[in-house]
Design an enzyme around this catalytic site. Structure first.
Site, PDB file in Angstrom:
ATOM      1  N   SER A 263     -18.979  58.806 -45.591  1.00 49.52           N
ATOM      2  CA  SER A 263     -20.118  59.020 -46.159  1.00 49.52           C
ATOM      3  C   SER A 263     -20.746  59.393 -44.921  1.00 49.52           C
ATOM      4  CB  SER A 263     -19.895  57.198 -46.545  1.00 49.52           C
ATOM      5  OG  SER A 263     -21.152  57.792 -46.928  1.00 49.52           O
ATOM      6  N   HIS A 404     -16.959  56.208 -54.686  1.00 56.87           N
ATOM      7  CA  HIS A 404     -17.150  56.738 -52.827  1.00 56.87           C
ATOM      8  C   HIS A 404     -16.213  55.403 -52.523  1.00 56.87           C
ATOM      9  CE1 HIS A 404     -19.788  57.921 -50.097  1.00 56.87           C
ATOM     10  NE2 HIS A 404     -20.441  56.810 -50.185  1.00 56.87           N
TER      11      HIS A 404
HETATM   12  C1  GTR Z   1     -26.185  57.572 -49.307  1.00 58.87           C
HETATM   13  C2  GTR Z   1     -26.326  58.802 -48.965  1.00 58.87           C
HETATM   14  C3  GTR Z   1     -25.140  59.854 -48.444  1.00 58.87           C
HETATM   15  C4  GTR Z   1     -24.150  58.721 -47.992  1.00 58.87           C
HETATM   16  C5  GTR Z   1     -24.114  57.340 -48.258  1.00 58.87           C
HETATM   17  C6  GTR Z   1     -23.209  56.584 -47.007  1.00 58.87           C
HETATM   18  O1  GTR Z   1     -27.801  56.574 -49.311  1.00 58.87           O
HETATM   19  O2  GTR Z   1     -27.490  59.762 -49.936  1.00 58.87           O
HETATM   20  O3  GTR Z   1     -25.418  61.138 -47.870  1.00 58.87           O
HETATM   21  O4  GTR Z   1     -24.162  59.521 -46.626  1.00 58.87           O
HETATM   22  O5  GTR Z   1     -25.248  57.212 -48.418  1.00 58.87           O
HETATM   23  O6  GTR Z   1     -22.990  56.342 -46.303  1.00 58.87           O
HETATM   24  O7  GTR Z   1     -22.843  55.412 -47.804  1.00 58.87           O
END
Ligand code: GTR
Length: 427
Positions: A263, A404
């Site tokens: 991420s 995710h």
């Molecule tokens: C989210 C963000 C993403 C990603 C994520 C993370 O809120 O919008 O770009 O980086 O966090 O790092 O878990």
């Protein structure tokens, strides 16, 4: 029937995070765009040789990412100061050596510091190749091993998982262990090294008063200039300092370091690998906007949204491209190209539409001409592979079932990829 199922799935995904609902998830609504060509110089000249790439075009692209996207980072401090705070040659039931090493980030032993946790397999014939990645919750959260020092750095509150008053407590041991396949990695002959990203820069916007940035201000400077490092660049810079340390640890094969991140930390591993050619392999797990995903697609998270929610991640200049992705002289396929010819793995998750899986794949695809110019087999695919069917050439890619996250499926692919590229080298 199929349509109804698809719509239901889309609604479920959007409900997972209602604030994401107003963004585009419709492939038909992706704007028409023309990507800058990584193999045409700013002066309009075609790049036709590896030498021209290395001497002219690569430095040009690197400078654009530094000045327009992540911001310029300072040079490494002179003379690395490190202190080993722990060693156990019988860790993980006897199969690994655990080390904890403090690296002083300004080269002074009373300055800012980060702690590296390392597990090195005992069953090995020489220095071990290593996966290096930053973690979100503290080193002690990656494994239940009671000897891991609990981070003393600022943390986000999460009482259920044991983070109270912006401090980690005993309860948070192992809180992120599902994302760190420590035993699997060690069993396969690799070392694993990790650092809490908050040691380098706490992840909230305070105008760059805390973390590493103020230690590098010049004169009366109080915040980074528009082309100077944001937090992603600072975290990446910290990864390079870990590599500095590996160069003096005889148990680690510093020529075979795979830098990995998930991420926002996947954005970070990409930028670390792009800027520091000592990283032999780069792995981006669900890195999304500002990572592997093409910004011009504006699918899911957009440049404006990321700069608004996280004003500290990128450099000041990047805000010029809010709602103006086409004006940016680079897009993220050029970040992948900066890593060439070194192996890079881009991983997506099917339900992680916020990160734009197709945009992540396309970055690899559009970096392929650079990988080929440099004599590798590139991505070896001309369309996105099916779910759970990885393609592994010099560029690796998969989109797996699920959300995710970092899973054992992901690690299984990364280990296979590392075997393919690292084991074939003469070790
Ligand atoms: C989210 C963000 C993403 C990603 C994520 C993370 O809120 O919008 O770009 O980086 O966090 O790092 O878990």
């Amino acid at each position: 029937m199929t349509l109804r199922l698809t719509l239901t799935a889309a609604v479920v995904l959007l409900m997972a995070n209602p604030s994401h609902a107003q963004f585009n998830y419709d492939e038909a609504k992706v704007p028409k765009f023309t990507l800058p060509d990584p193999l045409v110089t700013s002066a309009g000249e075609k790049v036709i040789s590896a030498e021209q790439w290395a001497k002219q075009r690569r430095p040009e692209i690197l400078e654009l990412f530094e000045s327009q996207v992540y911001g310029r980072s300072p040079a490494a401090p002179k003379g690395l100061v490190v202190k080993q705070t722990d060693i156990d040659t019988k860790a993980l039931g006897g199969k690994a050596t655990r080390k904890q090493v403090t690296v002083y980030l300004t080269g002074e032993n009373d300055g800012p510091q980060m702690s590296i946790l390392i597990y090195i397999p005992n069953n090995r014939s020489g220095p071990a190749p290593v996966f290096l990645g930053l973690n979100f919750l503290g080193n002690h959260a990656v494994h239940a091993d009671p000897a891991i020092h609990i981070t003393k750095s600022w943390t986000r509150n999460d009482p259920k998982r044991g983070y109270v008053d912006n401090k980690a407590t005993e309860k948070s041991r192992g809180a992120a262990s599902s994302r760190w396949a420590v035993d699997m990695i060690v069993d396969r002959g690799y070392a694993i090294a990790t650092i809490y990203y908050g040691d380098i820069d706490p992840d909230f916007h305070d105008g760059f008063k805390n973390g590493i940035h103020p230690h590098f201000y010049v004169g009366k400077q109080t915040e980074p200039k528009a082309d100077e490092w944001g937090s992603i660049a600072a975290w990446s810079w910290g990864l390079s300092r870990a590599l500095d340390y590996f160069q003096q640890d005889d148990d680690i094969d510093h020529k075979h370091v795979a830098v990995i991140g998930h991420s926002r930390l996947g954005k970070t591993s990409l930028w670390a690998g792009a800027g520091d050619p000592r990283f032999a392999m780069v792995i981006s797990n669900n890195s999304g906007c500002g990572g592997a995903a093409l910004s011009r697609r504006a699918f899911g998270e957009t440049v404006k949204r990321i700069n608004t929610s996280f004003p500290h991640w990128f450099c000041g200049n990047y805000k010029k491209y809010n709602d103006k992705e086409d004006d940016c002289p680079v897009d993220q396929h050029m970040l992948i190209a900066l890593i060439a010819p070194r192996p890079v793995y881009i991983a997506s998750a099917h339900e992680d539409r916020w990160a734009d899986p197709r945009g992540e794949f396309l970055s690899g695809l559009y970096a392929d001409p650079v990988y080929r110019l440099l004599g590798t087999d590139g991505i070896g695919a001309d369309k996105m592979p099916e779910i759970d069917k990885p393609v592994q050439n010099t560029i690796g890619y998969h989109i797996r079932t699920g959300k995710h996250d970092v899973t054992d499926f992901d690690w299984t692919q990364y280990l296979k990829f590392a075997d393919k590229h690292f084991r074939k080298a003469s070790r």
